[in-house]
Scaffold this motif. Structure first.
Motif, PDB file in Angstrom:
ATOM      1  N   ALA A  80       0.837  -1.206   0.000  1.00 41.73           N
ATOM      2  CA  ALA A  80       0.000   0.000   0.000  1.00 41.73           C
ATOM      3  C   ALA A  80       0.864   1.245   0.000  1.00 41.73           C
ATOM      4  CB  ALA A  80      -0.923   0.000   1.216  1.00 41.73           C
ATOM      5  N   ALA A  81       2.003   1.181   0.704  1.00 42.76           N
ATOM      6  CA  ALA A  81       2.888   2.339   0.758  1.00 42.76           C
ATOM      7  C   ALA A  81       3.559   2.565  -0.585  1.00 42.76           C
ATOM      8  CB  ALA A  81       3.940   2.132   1.843  1.00 42.76           C
ATOM      9  N   LEU A 114      -2.794   8.104  -3.949  1.00 43.23           N
ATOM     10  CA  LEU A 114      -3.691   7.816  -2.839  1.00 43.23           C
ATOM     11  C   LEU A 114      -4.885   6.994  -3.313  1.00 43.23           C
ATOM     12  CD1 LEU A 114      -4.504   8.282   0.120  1.00 43.23           C
ATOM     13  CD2 LEU A 114      -5.637  10.365  -0.629  1.00 43.23           C
ATOM     14  N   ALA A 139      -3.932   3.387  -3.636  1.00 43.30           N
ATOM     15  CA  ALA A 139      -3.753   2.767  -2.325  1.00 43.30           C
ATOM     16  C   ALA A 139      -5.103   2.453  -1.702  1.00 43.30           C
ATOM     17  CB  ALA A 139      -2.948   3.687  -1.413  1.00 43.30           C
ATOM     18  N   CYS A 195      -6.557  -1.312  -0.737  1.00 40.50           N
ATOM     19  CA  CYS A 195      -7.013  -1.636   0.622  1.00 40.50           C
ATOM     20  C   CYS A 195      -8.463  -2.098   0.617  1.00 40.50           C
ATOM     21  CB  CYS A 195      -6.846  -0.431   1.535  1.00 40.50           C
ATOM     22  SG  CYS A 195      -5.120  -0.024   1.882  1.00 40.50           S
ATOM     23  N   CYS A 252      -3.781  -2.029   6.116  1.00 40.05           N
ATOM     24  CA  CYS A 252      -3.491  -1.392   4.826  1.00 40.05           C
ATOM     25  C   CYS A 252      -3.830   0.098   4.868  1.00 40.05           C
ATOM     26  CB  CYS A 252      -4.263  -2.111   3.728  1.00 40.05           C
ATOM     27  SG  CYS A 252      -3.968  -1.454   2.084  1.00 40.05           S
ATOM     28  N   TYR A 253      -4.995   0.419   5.428  1.00 35.70           N
ATOM     29  CA  TYR A 253      -5.403   1.832   5.548  1.00 35.70           C
ATOM     30  C   TYR A 253      -4.433   2.592   6.458  1.00 35.70           C
ATOM     31  CZ  TYR A 253      -9.921   1.187   3.206  1.00 35.70           C
ATOM     32  OH  TYR A 253     -10.900   0.936   2.292  1.00 35.70           O
ATOM     33  N   ILE A 276      -1.064   3.710   4.742  1.00 33.72           N
ATOM     34  CA  ILE A 276      -1.077   4.700   3.653  1.00 33.72           C
ATOM     35  C   ILE A 276      -0.397   5.968   4.141  1.00 33.72           C
ATOM     36  CG2 ILE A 276      -2.535   6.164   2.204  1.00 33.72           C
ATOM     37  CD1 ILE A 276      -4.596   3.949   2.199  1.00 33.72           C
ATOM     38  N   ASP A 277       0.516   6.467   3.337  1.00 36.47           N
ATOM     39  CA  ASP A 277       1.264   7.675   3.683  1.00 36.47           C
ATOM     40  C   ASP A 277       0.423   8.901   3.337  1.00 36.47           C
ATOM     41  OD1 ASP A 277       3.267   9.406   4.393  1.00 36.47           O
ATOM     42  OD2 ASP A 277       4.288   9.271   2.440  1.00 36.47           O
TER      43      ASP A 277
END
Length: 188
Positions: A20-21, A26, A29, A33, A45-46, A49-50
């Motif tokens: 995910a990262a 966004l 990602a 997720c 996963c959420y 996220i960056d």
């Protein structure tokens, strides 16, 4: 939960967080997720996220960063005040109104000296009838009275009559020499 699941779950979470990262945007990602079936993996996963690129962006429009007084001042500057039109200069001096005689207002819904009068005398100029047979009495003074009740009362043109105030705002028309009277209301 089995031992195998307990050991593999953290690894799965770790690898899903890395994937995910590594997502380029966004939206990608979030889509990855959302596709996860396991609730714990989806949550991890959420969490992975960056969101740092979003930290620099302002979530509200720039206008919301202003105070209420600043916004109000901007609106005042945008709206031009309405200037009242200048009053026209009087062309003629205003004369005081001629006060009508109380007798001419007797029977109308006017609160003044008229209330002090208990009865008036007048002469009949003309008599007409309504569709329902009620008499409409036109006086020489210009007043017009209409019969309210259905009693028979003989009236003639040029007859001198009196109209007196009754109780509760009612009026009665009669003439000398007759012991009867009819209930009337003023219509003009």
């Amino acid at each position: 939960m089995s031992l195998r699941t307990k050991l593999l779950l953290p690894l799965g979470l770790f690898f899903s967080a890395i994937s995910a990262a590594q997502a380029t945007t966004l939206e990608q990602a979030l889509t990855e997720c959302r596709a996860k079936d396991n609730v714990i993996e989806r949550l991890a996963c959420y969490d992975a996220i960056d969101l740092s690129p979003l930290a620099n962006k302002k979530p509200m429009p720039e206008r919301m960063d202003k105070s209420v007084t600043e916004i109000a001042e901007e609106r005042r500057q945008q709206v031009k005040p309405v200037q009242p039109a200048p009053a026209p200069a009087p062309t003629q001096p205003v004369e005081p109104a001629v006060k009508p005689k109380p007798e001419s207002q007797f029977g109308l819904q006017v609160k003044s000296e008229v209330d002090e009068i208990e009865d008036i005398s007048d002469t009949i100029a003309d008599i007409t009838k309504t569709i329902r047979g009620k008499q409409v009495i036109h006086m020489v003074s210009g007043a017009v009275w209409q019969q309210v009740d259905s009693r028979y009362f003989k009236l003639k043109k040029d007859m001198d009559v009196y109209i007196e105030r009754g109780s509760l705002g009612s009026f009665y028309l009669g003439h000398d020499g007759v012991n009867g009277r009819i209930k009337v209301k003023r219509i003009k």
